[in-house]
Scaffold this active site. Structure first.
Site: not given
Length: 630
Positions: A328-331, A630
């Site tokens: 997810g947005s940790t990328f 998010d």
């Protein structure tokens, strides 16, 4: 007439003498052969048969070594050995097993589960010298059997050391457990040429640290020369060579931090890995729900095994090591680094976010998590508010192979090399990967999805923590490890698992500072983890993430309340603290937790509060609904 009779008598005497002479020769020959045989056996073969006689009188009994002790970085014992008596049957010396067990049941308490376990062990270990029918006998049961032992040839009481995990379920996925050596284990040990080391041993490590450090923990067997009677019972020990105990392990884990992290999840499923960036030492290794490794030591009973295997929460799954989830947005922080380092973005580059992104000639539009968009967004803001649209465009400009090459340096798509067996590599796709896997070419739309950590992207919680530690450490890479020291059981000398930089990711300091500053602002007012960072008393950087479990149809809006719990999005969070000099980096996943800011970030806050301030939480981390999440 009389002359004839006299003549016949003389002839009979001569014949008698001949027969007597022949018989004497035969007897002499027979006694000569017998004497020769006696001479051969008693003089020529004296040494051989004396050895055989001694072998019948004396048996060599292997003595299993004590298994090494495992403790955490503060000396808290996580695995040790406790002595107890077992009632054991030697199958090869018992003609009627069922009858013997029935007779034993009248002397000591033997439950149906004991019989089932014995039968299973008998099937799994056909070559075993002896197998337990009852373990951990009471003193009263020992005394009762001792008085009746003459009735049960082939059955005896033995004093054995049993593995015990005094902390119970705490850190069980890191520690693993030991189990009885089965036929497959014997075949493997024989192929490795280490079977002799397991003479007299009945257990070995099966998973976790117990398995990966088996050679250190096991030790070497000893031997005792024991005089036995005709029934095979031991009379006295003539001589002995003591076994060499296995080496002890001191882990990098902090048991109290581990407990805090596990409790922070409450009854939710998930995983957390905490790493010390400057060494690669794993401070906490969490997979919840967990299990009690003590269940496996004697051979787990069928009821417990069924309960663990049929539990829908899968407590035996090591989510931290083998659970592969979209990051997810940790990328996004790593995508931002790629954009800066590869010259595709500058700090001032700004987009106007309408709430979606499209490709020329493609009708499909990729939506931002916020309907209507975020307005003007530069790189700093794209991380703070987690703007999807910004990264759709960045991913399209970079291309999948550039993403694969650059972001792969942070450990995505490959094993970290942690000292626990069974690690999954995750997945960081490329054009070649898709062609090799599906025989399909890569499409631009595929890149759009992976640029926000969705699509084909998969990462383990361990990889998330590892990548975060590399970023927090300004690109210096240390291999994660759980064992800190190996302590020699004889000398007490400690052999450190020295932290050595594996490599360094070449990063421009000003770009690293830019991304890390944005991650700090994620935890401040206006950021997606603002509530988790409120009133912390220290600064920490982080990035929230939400990973889809079930794909939504075009134009369909996700409503968590209308989705079955196990179809809800996963919540993720990566973070490091303190921001100015990181001592700890974490990767967190809450399965079906919803939003990273509300479900995963509060867990990180409790972990940091304890690690940095010594503050113990009084309840699991709360889940709250953030305005910007998010």
């Amino acid at each position: 007439m009389s002359r004839t009779q006299f003549s016949d008598a003389s002839s009979d005497v001569r014949r008698f003498h001949w027969r007597l002479a022949i018989a004497g020769v035969a007897v002499f020959a027979a006694f000569s052969v017998l004497f020769g045989r006696f001479f051969y056996l008693q003089v020529v073969q004296h040494d051989y048969y004396q050895t055989k006689a001694e072998d019948n009188r004396i048996t060599v009994v292997p003595v299993a070594p004590n298994r090494g002790i495992i403790s955490d970085r503060n000396g808290v014992v996580l695995a040790r050995n406790d002595a107890a008596y077992t009632l054991e049957i030697s199958p090869g010396r018992v003609a009627d097993l069922e009858g013997t067990i029935d007779g034993l049941a009248a002397v000591v308490d033997i439950q149906p589960k004991d019989r089932k376990r014995f039968k299973r062990l008998l099937d799994e270990s056909k070559g075993a010298d002896s197998l337990p029918i009852r373990t951990r006998l009471t003193d009263e049961e020992v005394a009762r059997f001792a008085a009746q032992a003459f009735r049960f040839p082939g059955v005896e009481i033995r004093a054995r050391l049993f593995r015990q995990y005094p902390q119970g379920k705490v850190a069980s996925h890191a520690l693993g457990y030991i189990g009885r050596i089965n036929d497959k284990d014997l075949e493997r040990l024989e192929a490795e040429g280490t079977l002799a080391q397991y003479k007299g041993s009945q257990h070995m490590g099966k998973v976790g640290i117990e398995q990966s450090y088996e050679r250190e923990l096991h030790g070497s067997p000893g031997f005792a020369q024991v005089e036995i009677d005709a029934g095979g019972r031991a009379l006295r020990t003539l001589s002995s060579t003591p076994p060499v105990s296995g080496n002890n392990l001191v882990l990098t884990l902090d048991t109290k931090l581990q407990e805090v992290a596990e409790r922070a999840f409450g009854d939710r499923r998930g995983a957390l890995v905490a790493i010390e960036p400057a060494t690669g030492g794993v401070l906490a290794f969490v997979s919840v729900p967990t299990f009690d490794p003590n269940l496996f030591v004697d051979g787990i009973d069928p009821t417990s095994w069924q309960a663990l295997n049929e539990d829908p929460d899968r407590p035996l799954n090591n989510r931290a090591l083998t659970g592969a989830y979209p990051p997810g947005s940790t990328f996004k922080p790593f995508m931002a680094m790629a954009g800066l380092e590869l010259g595709k973005r500058s700090p001032d580059y700004t987009i106007q976010d309408p709430g979606s992104f499209g490709l020329p000639g493609v009708s499909h539009r990729w939506r931002d998590w916020k309907a209507g968009g975020h307005g003007a967004v530069n790189l700093h803001k794209s991380i703070v508010i987690s703007c999807d649209t910004y990264y759709y465009g960045l991913g399209n400009d970079l291309g999948v192979d550039a993403i694969h090459s650059f972001v792969g340096q942070f450990g995505f798509g490959q094993r970290t090399g942690i000292d626990i067996e069974g690690e999954k590599p995750g997945l960081l796709p490329s054009q070649k990967w898709k062609w090799d896997r599906y025989k399909q070419k890569w499409y631009a739309g595929d890149t759009i999805s992976i640029s926000i950590g969705q699509g084909y992207n998969l990462a383990t919680p361990l990889q998330l923590a590892f990548a975060t530690a590399i970023l927090a450490n300004n690109g210096v890479v240390y291999k994660p490890h759980i064992v800190r020291y190996v302590e020699d059981s004889r000398t007490g000398e400690r052999r450190a698992v020295e932290p050595q930089p594996v490599r360094t990711v070449k990063l421009t300091p000003k770009w690293v500072e830019l991304v890390k500053n944005a991650m700090v602002d994620v935890t401040r007012p206006g950021g997606t983890a603002a509530r988790a960072g409120a009133g912390a008393g220290y600064q920490f950087g982080g990035k929230t993430g939400t990973a889809q479990v079930v794909a939504m149809k075009q134009g369909e809006k996700y409503d968590e309340k209308r989705v079955a719990e196990r179809h809800r999005d996963h919540a993720l969070f990566i973070a490091y603290a303190p921001a100015e000099n990181p001592k700890i980096a974490v990767g967190i996943l809450v399965e079906n937790g919803g939003h990273g800011g509300s479900a995963a970030a509060p867990i990180a806050r409790q972990v940091f509060d304890y690690f940095l301030l010594g503050k113990l939480p009084d309840r699991p981390a709360a889940t709250s609904a953030d305005d910007d999440d998010d």
